[in-house]
Design an enzyme around this catalytic site. Structure first.
Site, PDB file in Angstrom:
ATOM      1  CE  LYS A 142     -11.303  -0.209  -2.104  1.00 18.09           C
ATOM      2  NZ  LYS A 142     -11.180   0.500  -3.381  1.00 18.09           N
ATOM      3  CG  ASP A 183     -11.936   3.990  -4.589  1.00 13.92           C
ATOM      4  OD1 ASP A 183     -10.906   4.522  -4.132  1.00 13.92           O
ATOM      5  OD2 ASP A 183     -12.230   2.797  -4.377  1.00 13.92           O
ATOM      6  N   GLY A 202      -3.238   6.047 -13.170  1.00  9.62           N
ATOM      7  CA  GLY A 202      -3.956   5.698 -11.945  1.00  9.62           C
ATOM      8  C   GLY A 202      -3.402   6.324 -10.680  1.00  9.62           C
ATOM      9  CB  SER A 222      -0.919   0.023   1.228  1.00  5.71           C
ATOM     10  OG  SER A 222      -1.620   1.253   1.255  1.00  5.71           O
TER      11      SER A 222
HETATM   12  P1  NDP Z   1     -12.142  -6.708  -8.587  1.00  8.15           P
HETATM   13  O1  NDP Z   1     -11.439  -7.956  -8.185  1.00  8.15           O
HETATM   14  O2  NDP Z   1     -13.409  -6.342  -7.903  1.00  8.15           O
HETATM   15  O3  NDP Z   1     -12.479  -6.791 -10.184  1.00  8.15           O
HETATM   16  C1  NDP Z   1     -11.508  -7.234 -11.081  1.00  8.15           C
HETATM   17  C2  NDP Z   1     -11.962  -6.997 -12.537  1.00  8.15           C
HETATM   18  O4  NDP Z   1     -10.857  -7.296 -13.390  1.00  8.15           O
HETATM   19  C3  NDP Z   1     -13.126  -7.866 -12.965  1.00  8.15           C
HETATM   20  O5  NDP Z   1     -13.926  -7.146 -13.869  1.00  8.15           O
HETATM   21  C4  NDP Z   1     -12.418  -9.014 -13.682  1.00  8.15           C
HETATM   22  O6  NDP Z   1     -13.190  -9.631 -14.682  1.00  8.15           O
HETATM   23  C5  NDP Z   1     -11.272  -8.287 -14.356  1.00  8.15           C
HETATM   24  N1  NDP Z   1     -10.151  -9.193 -14.659  1.00  8.15           N
HETATM   25  C6  NDP Z   1      -9.346  -9.796 -13.761  1.00  8.15           C
HETATM   26  N2  NDP Z   1      -8.425 -10.562 -14.403  1.00  8.15           N
HETATM   27  C7  NDP Z   1      -8.687 -10.450 -15.737  1.00  8.15           C
HETATM   28  C8  NDP Z   1      -8.087 -10.975 -16.913  1.00  8.15           C
HETATM   29  N3  NDP Z   1      -7.022 -11.802 -16.852  1.00  8.15           N
HETATM   30  N4  NDP Z   1      -8.597 -10.620 -18.111  1.00  8.15           N
HETATM   31  C9  NDP Z   1      -9.646  -9.781 -18.197  1.00  8.15           C
HETATM   32  N5  NDP Z   1     -10.265  -9.239 -17.109  1.00  8.15           N
HETATM   33  C10 NDP Z   1      -9.784  -9.564 -15.895  1.00  8.15           C
HETATM   34  O7  NDP Z   1     -11.048  -5.550  -8.460  1.00  8.15           O
HETATM   35  P2  NDP Z   1     -11.307  -3.989  -8.260  1.00  8.15           P
HETATM   36  O8  NDP Z   1     -12.449  -3.615  -9.133  1.00  8.15           O
HETATM   37  O9  NDP Z   1     -11.383  -3.634  -6.840  1.00  8.15           O
HETATM   38  O10 NDP Z   1      -9.941  -3.340  -8.806  1.00  8.15           O
HETATM   39  C11 NDP Z   1      -9.662  -3.306 -10.194  1.00  8.15           C
HETATM   40  C12 NDP Z   1      -8.311  -2.624 -10.423  1.00  8.15           C
HETATM   41  O11 NDP Z   1      -8.410  -1.239 -10.112  1.00  8.15           O
HETATM   42  C13 NDP Z   1      -7.189  -3.189  -9.547  1.00  8.15           C
HETATM   43  O12 NDP Z   1      -6.033  -3.303 -10.350  1.00  8.15           O
HETATM   44  C14 NDP Z   1      -7.020  -2.126  -8.481  1.00  8.15           C
HETATM   45  O13 NDP Z   1      -5.694  -2.091  -7.975  1.00  8.15           O
HETATM   46  C15 NDP Z   1      -7.344  -0.865  -9.280  1.00  8.15           C
HETATM   47  N6  NDP Z   1      -7.768   0.243  -8.423  1.00  8.15           N
HETATM   48  C16 NDP Z   1      -7.049   1.394  -8.448  1.00  8.15           C
HETATM   49  C17 NDP Z   1      -7.415   2.467  -7.679  1.00  8.15           C
HETATM   50  C18 NDP Z   1      -6.617   3.721  -7.744  1.00  8.15           C
HETATM   51  O14 NDP Z   1      -6.767   4.563  -6.842  1.00  8.15           O
HETATM   52  N7  NDP Z   1      -5.800   3.934  -8.756  1.00  8.15           N
HETATM   53  C19 NDP Z   1      -8.578   2.411  -6.770  1.00  8.15           C
HETATM   54  C20 NDP Z   1      -9.304   1.155  -6.844  1.00  8.15           C
HETATM   55  C21 NDP Z   1      -8.882   0.108  -7.632  1.00  8.15           C
HETATM   56  P3  NDP Z   1     -14.161 -10.869 -14.346  1.00  8.15           P
HETATM   57  O15 NDP Z   1     -15.460 -10.275 -13.867  1.00  8.15           O
HETATM   58  O16 NDP Z   1     -14.286 -11.579 -15.650  1.00  8.15           O
HETATM   59  O17 NDP Z   1     -13.477 -11.698 -13.277  1.00  8.15           O
END
Ligand code: NDP
Length: 283
Positions: free
Chosen positions: A71, A108, A245, A20
């Protein structure tokens, strides 16, 4: 830093937590503001979140940021929930009242719009459709923020189509699930946001084909390790403006800091530069 029993405390809770960057941001702001405060990181075993929060009620911790995987539990643990946390279905900020109460917020979406404002000046979320890659927690917060800001249409492109359809159903007519192969999926888009957590290694999916997007669109990737992701590189190659990001991370931390420490972080503190140096991304 000179910690005493009077030092105001806040922190971040997640699992894993050692990656983090929140302690770097908040402690840099505390130092720059000359405040008697400290911000810590707490790793927590799955299943322990509710007990952790309840144990902090009415105590000395001003509040916590909450990151994966807690969360959704954070929202459920609160007595009061802000409208935007309710819309996002998740909380990344819990504030502890002296009366033992817990208030939940989700910053967020504010962070996402802050990043656009910083890196794509003049961009307006109400100027056209948002194409959103992903349908997890971060995507849900992005949908809520863009709809709230007047976005006329959100198109969800997710690996698992059913999950995108579930998300679309929560928000009503302005949000729909599409396949990446649908003709016109990117046409007329004002913004393309990557909220997928797909890794960036050799097994990672290739970046989208942006040839169907207007060159006036702005592309944003929530991932910030590395700062210039394949998604952003592909967008830049198409001639799109890009937003990284890291400013979203900073933008979500600003209102959290204000809630924890009673004043906004000092604008002059170069926390972005500090984090970039830490990540080895400094120019
Ligand atoms: P979640 O685990 O809730 O969701 C993950 C998403 O990524 C799903 O839609 C999933 O698809 C997709 N995914 C995962 N692996 C693959 C793959 N190999 N190919 C295609 N799609 C894939 O995570 P979050 O929504 O909480 O976070 C998403 C990203 O955003 C993270 O990387 C996190 O670090 C980043 N983030 C950044 C923030 C910032 O402040 N910059 C704040 C919050 C998040 P499926 O539904 O098919 O599994």
């Amino acid at each position: 830093m000179n910690l005493t029993a009077a030092t105001r405390l806040a922190g971040v809770v997640g699992n894993p937590i050692t990656h983090s960057l929140s302690p770097v941001l908040h402690n840099a702001w505390l130092e720059a503001a000359g405040l008697d405060g400290a911000y810590l990181a707490f790793g927590l075993a799955p299943g322990r979140f509710r007990a952790f929060v309840d144990g902090l009620r009415g105590g000395t911790l001003a509040g916590i940021n909450v990151t994966l995987p807690f969360k959704t539990e954070a929202l459920a643990a609160a007595d009061r929930v802000s409208a935007r946390a309710h819309a996002a279905g998740a909380a990344n900020v819990l504030v502890f009242g002296t009366d033992g109460s817990v208030s939940a917020d989700n910053t967020d979406g504010e962070g996402l719009l802050y990043a656009f404002a910083r890196q794509a000046p003049g961009f307006r979320p109400d100027s056209g459709p948002l194409v959103l890659y992903g349908a997890g927690g971060a995507a849900r917060g992005a949908v809520a923020a863009f709809l709230e800001a007047g976005c006329p249409e959100v198109r969800l492109l997710n690996r698992t189509r059913a999950r995108a359809e579930d998300l679309a159903a929560r928000f009503g007519d302005r949000v729909r699930a599409l396949n990446t192969t649908d003709p016109g999926a990117l046409s007329g888009a004002a913004a393309l946001v990557n909220a997928s957590s797909a890794g960036l290694g050799p097994d990672a999916p290739p970046p989208p084909d942006f040839s169907g997007a207007p060159t006036t669109a702005v592309a944003m990737d929530m991932t910030y390790r590395p700062l210039r992701t394949p998604f952003l590189k592909a967008a830049a190659a198409r001639g799109l403006r890009t937003v990284d990001g890291l400013d979203m991370l900073i933008g979500q931390a600003i209102p959290a800091f204000t809630a924890f420490f009673g004043q906004p972080p000092p604008a002059a503190a170069d926390v972005r530069g500090r984090v970039l140096r830490l990540l080895g991304e400094a120019p």
